[in-house]
Write a protein that holds these residues in place. Structure first.
Motif, PDB file in Angstrom:
ATOM      1  N   UNK A  27       0.833  -1.198   0.000  1.00 22.29           N
ATOM      2  CA  UNK A  27       0.000   0.000   0.000  1.00 22.29           C
ATOM      3  C   UNK A  27       0.872   1.254   0.000  1.00 22.29           C
ATOM      4  N   UNK A  28       1.878   1.255   0.875  1.00 24.11           N
ATOM      5  CA  UNK A  28       2.763   2.416   0.979  1.00 24.11           C
ATOM      6  C   UNK A  28       3.452   2.711  -0.335  1.00 24.11           C
ATOM      7  N   UNK A  29       3.960   1.660  -0.964  1.00 30.96           N
ATOM      8  CA  UNK A  29       4.671   1.832  -2.220  1.00 30.96           C
ATOM      9  C   UNK A  29       3.739   2.348  -3.316  1.00 30.96           C
ATOM     10  N   UNK A  30       2.542   1.744  -3.356  1.00 30.90           N
ATOM     11  CA  UNK A  30       1.586   2.122  -4.399  1.00 30.90           C
ATOM     12  C   UNK A  30       1.118   3.572  -4.202  1.00 30.90           C
ATOM     13  N   UNK A  31       0.866   3.927  -2.945  1.00 32.64           N
ATOM     14  CA  UNK A  31       0.408   5.287  -2.678  1.00 32.64           C
ATOM     15  C   UNK A  31       1.487   6.306  -3.022  1.00 32.64           C
ATOM     16  N   UNK A  32       2.729   5.970  -2.677  1.00 32.33           N
ATOM     17  CA  UNK A  32       3.830   6.883  -2.990  1.00 32.33           C
ATOM     18  C   UNK A  32       3.914   7.099  -4.502  1.00 32.33           C
ATOM     19  N   UNK A  33       3.772   6.005  -5.240  1.00 34.65           N
ATOM     20  CA  UNK A  33       3.854   6.062  -6.690  1.00 34.65           C
ATOM     21  C   UNK A  33       2.720   6.915  -7.276  1.00 34.65           C
ATOM     22  N   UNK A  34       1.492   6.627  -6.810  1.00 38.82           N
ATOM     23  CA  UNK A  34       0.342   7.371  -7.326  1.00 38.82           C
ATOM     24  C   UNK A  34       0.384   8.837  -6.906  1.00 38.82           C
ATOM     25  N   UNK A  35       0.873   9.089  -5.693  1.00 35.19           N
ATOM     26  CA  UNK A  35       0.985  10.476  -5.212  1.00 35.19           C
ATOM     27  C   UNK A  35       1.917  11.266  -6.118  1.00 35.19           C
ATOM     28  N   UNK A  57     -11.080  14.225  -8.430  1.00 35.18           N
ATOM     29  CA  UNK A  57     -11.081  13.127  -9.398  1.00 35.18           C
ATOM     30  C   UNK A  57      -9.771  12.353  -9.344  1.00 35.18           C
ATOM     31  N   UNK A  58      -8.648  13.068  -9.192  1.00 39.03           N
ATOM     32  CA  UNK A  58      -7.364  12.376  -9.063  1.00 39.03           C
ATOM     33  C   UNK A  58      -7.349  11.535  -7.796  1.00 39.03           C
ATOM     34  N   UNK A  59      -7.976  12.070  -6.738  1.00 41.38           N
ATOM     35  CA  UNK A  59      -8.091  11.321  -5.487  1.00 41.38           C
ATOM     36  C   UNK A  59      -8.937  10.067  -5.664  1.00 41.38           C
ATOM     37  N   UNK A  60     -10.054  10.210  -6.374  1.00 43.23           N
ATOM     38  CA  UNK A  60     -10.940   9.066  -6.613  1.00 43.23           C
ATOM     39  C   UNK A  60     -10.246   7.986  -7.430  1.00 43.23           C
ATOM     40  N   UNK A  61      -9.487   8.419  -8.440  1.00 43.29           N
ATOM     41  CA  UNK A  61      -8.776   7.436  -9.271  1.00 43.29           C
ATOM     42  C   UNK A  61      -7.741   6.705  -8.424  1.00 43.29           C
ATOM     43  N   UNK A  62      -7.042   7.458  -7.566  1.00 44.46           N
ATOM     44  CA  UNK A  62      -6.058   6.828  -6.682  1.00 44.46           C
ATOM     45  C   UNK A  62      -6.726   5.794  -5.775  1.00 44.46           C
ATOM     46  N   UNK A  63      -7.868   6.187  -5.174  1.00 45.30           N
ATOM     47  CA  UNK A  63      -8.574   5.280  -4.260  1.00 45.30           C
ATOM     48  C   UNK A  63      -8.977   3.998  -4.978  1.00 45.30           C
ATOM     49  N   UNK A  64      -9.292   4.110  -6.272  1.00 40.06           N
ATOM     50  CA  UNK A  64      -9.732   2.933  -7.020  1.00 40.06           C
ATOM     51  C   UNK A  64      -8.572   2.035  -7.422  1.00 40.06           C
ATOM     52  N   UNK A  65      -7.334   2.547  -7.279  1.00 37.50           N
ATOM     53  CA  UNK A  65      -6.183   1.781  -7.763  1.00 37.50           C
ATOM     54  C   UNK A  65      -5.263   1.276  -6.655  1.00 37.50           C
ATOM     55  N   UNK A  66      -5.539   1.658  -5.420  1.00 39.48           N
ATOM     56  CA  UNK A  66      -4.624   1.304  -4.320  1.00 39.48           C
ATOM     57  C   UNK A  66      -4.539  -0.198  -4.086  1.00 39.48           C
TER      58      UNK A  66
END
Lengths: 259, 267
Positions: B114-122, B144-153
């Motif tokens: 999760x940490x790695x993915x969030x860092x990448x998406x951030x 919208x960028x937040x929503x897309x991130x939430x859908x991909x975590x």
């Protein structure tokens, strides 16, 4: 269970973002429930028996039903907000998460302020406990749990109905909020047909009335069979099965909103 | 990755049974980027909702990531990501970062992953400056960028988006588009989106499904779509022409041959 606690906690944190509103809701909840308790007190200072039951016995009925309802309402009562979520489209977003939509609905908007209602009911029940003989005290927790299950099932049935009748949440309220008011007094004060109805059709009589007859050692004013006094778990089980089926059928019929 | 066989859903409207989607059969392979077009009320959203488990089909069946969406909803939720342009799945009153944390807990994503993915998406979606801002204070583009991130975590195999660019300004639209193109190209995530924005289709979609009157009216590449209406310059005119002419005028083409045209991703 874990998901429920997590979501409930998140809602408490979210509502705490609005500090003033959060504080006002807690204070007002306690005030309303305290007034409610005063009202009961006033009734009982003028009346010593009600429907053949003494003051303490009536308080026992009031308290058991009140505690069951307050717990059911606090933990699961929010499922009845389903029609709002359907109209706002937020129910769609619950269906795409890996958590049961029922759990999400139940935890939705969880409010710590509802403890006020529970506290009031617990106090009334506590004051009534001297009428309960030791040998029959085991029934008290059993009837409270069964009451929670029955009220939760009624909430769920009301919610399931909203899948079909999005505009009729009030109908469900008649059985939930109406049900608690009904069962807070001895059923012997009501007409016979009503008592038969809440025994055999919508089994609200099993929330507290039938098991309380056992606990208090009272004869059934309608002369219904004695085994009914122990039938609360069965009634709770049957009603939850019906509610679960209705909820599932509702989800299958769910039609969402445009786009 | 996505398969439907004679999929259909009826709605009861004042006692009459109205088929919103009828006899829909198509297949989307892993790694494809597919756009779903159609006039308002054509059945696009109903289709998407059947594929994501929100609506139960009346007829036929759907299979997404090998699962039956309506029956295996929870299992499916872990395998797909869903974004609605018109409503958010984020928690309105909490900081953006808290919504992501909740996704981690609800989807039971391993903390390190999760940490790695969030860092990448951030980094890619430039979320850094507003991770601690309550969602209600975000601009639509940020949300919208937040929503897309939430859908991909939870690292889904399929991403389904319902009108992801609706209401966004040109810059925000560009950011979302280039991100989706990258996601599809680099991670091989299968993407299915519905849109009314033909810019989305031209820049992103190698394949277009046109749904009209609840039926599949066209299935092919953007070039093949253009060829249907000769003499029209812009894709807008082509699609407007197709929407205006009723279903029978739109010929049903067979499934496109793989790689009939190279992806034209410019964003």
């Amino acid at each position: 269970m874990g998901d429920y606690l997590l979501l409930a906690w998140t809602w408490v944190r979210a509502s705490a973002q609005y500090r003033t509103s959060f504080a006002v809701s807690i204070v007002s909840s306690f005030a309303i429930n305290a007034l409610d308790a005063v009202a009961i007190g006033i009734v009982f200072t003028h009346v010593t028996t009600l429907g053949g039951f003494s003051l303490r016995e009536v308080m026992f009925l009031y308290g058991t039903s009140g505690v069951s309802f307050a717990l059911a309402d606090m933990l699961f009562g929010n499922v009845e907000r389903l029609s709002q979520h359907i109209r706002a489209g937020t129910f769609d977003t619950m269906l795409i998460r890996p958590v049961s939509p029922f759990v999400q609905m139940a935890a939705d908007g969880f409010g710590a302020h509802r403890i006020g209602r529970l506290a009031q009911a617990v106090i009334v029940l506590g004051l009534s406990l001297p009428v309960v003989p030791w040998s029959r005290a085991w029934m008290v927790p059993v009837m409270i749990v069964c009451g929670v299950v029955i009220f939760t099932a009624v909430f769920t049935l009301g919610a399931a109905l909203q899948f079909v009748l999005v505009d009729a949440p009030e109908l469900a309220n008649a059985f939930t909020y109406g049900g608690v008011t009904l069962t807070q007094y001895p059923l012997s004060v009501y007409g016979e047909q009503l008592v038969r109805g809440v025994t055999y059709i919508v089994p609200l009589a099993f929330v507290n009335w039938q098991p309380a007859l056992y606990v208090l050692g009272q004869p059934d004013p309608l002369g219904l069979p004695g085994w009914l006094r122990f039938a609360s778990p069965l009634a709770a089980l049957l009603l939850s099965a019906v509610a679960a089926l209705a909820w599932r059928a509702g989800i299958r019929r769910y039609r969402s909103t445009g786009n | 990755m996505i398969e439907t066989i004679s999929l259909g859903r009826d709605f009861k409207v004042r006692g009459a049974v109205v088929p919103a989607v009828h006899d829909l059969t198509f297949r989307v392979e892993a790694g494809e980027f597919v756009g779903c077009l159609g006039p308002n009320g054509a059945g696009k959203s109903t289709t998407i909702k059947m594929l994501t488990g929100i609506l139960t089909p009346t007829r036929g069946r759907a299979l997404v990531a090998g699962l039956d969406p309506a029956r295996q909803r929870k299992a499916l939720a872990r395998r797909i990501g869903v974004v609605f342009g018109q409503r958010t799945t984020l928690w309105w009153d909490l900081p953006l970062r808290d919504s992501f944390e909740l996704v981690r807990l609800l989807y039971k994503v391993d903390r390190d992953r999760f940490g790695a993915r969030l860092a990448e998406l951030t980094e890619v979606l430039e979320l850094g400056p507003f991770l601690k801002t309550p969602v209600r204070q975000l601009s639509l583009g940020q949300r919208m960028r937040g929503d897309i991130t939430a859908a991909l975590l939870h690292d889904p195999e399929v991403l389904v988006l319902d009108e992801p660019t609706i209401g966004l300004d040109v810059v925000a639209k560009g950011e979302v588009r280039s991100f989706l193109a990258r996601l599809n190209a680099e991670r091989g995530t299968t993407v299915l989106l519905t849109t009314h924005d033909l810019g989305d289709v031209e820049r992103l979609c190698r394949r277009v499904l046109l749904i009209d009157h609840g039926r599949l009216a066209f299935d092919g590449s953007v070039a093949q779509l253009r060829a249907l209406v000769p003499g029209q310059e812009s894709i807008e005119d082509v699609v407007a022409h197709l929407y205006l002419s009723s279903t029978p005028a739109v010929p049903r083409t067979p499934r496109r041959t793989p790689d009939a045209d190279p992806p034209t991703v410019t964003a």
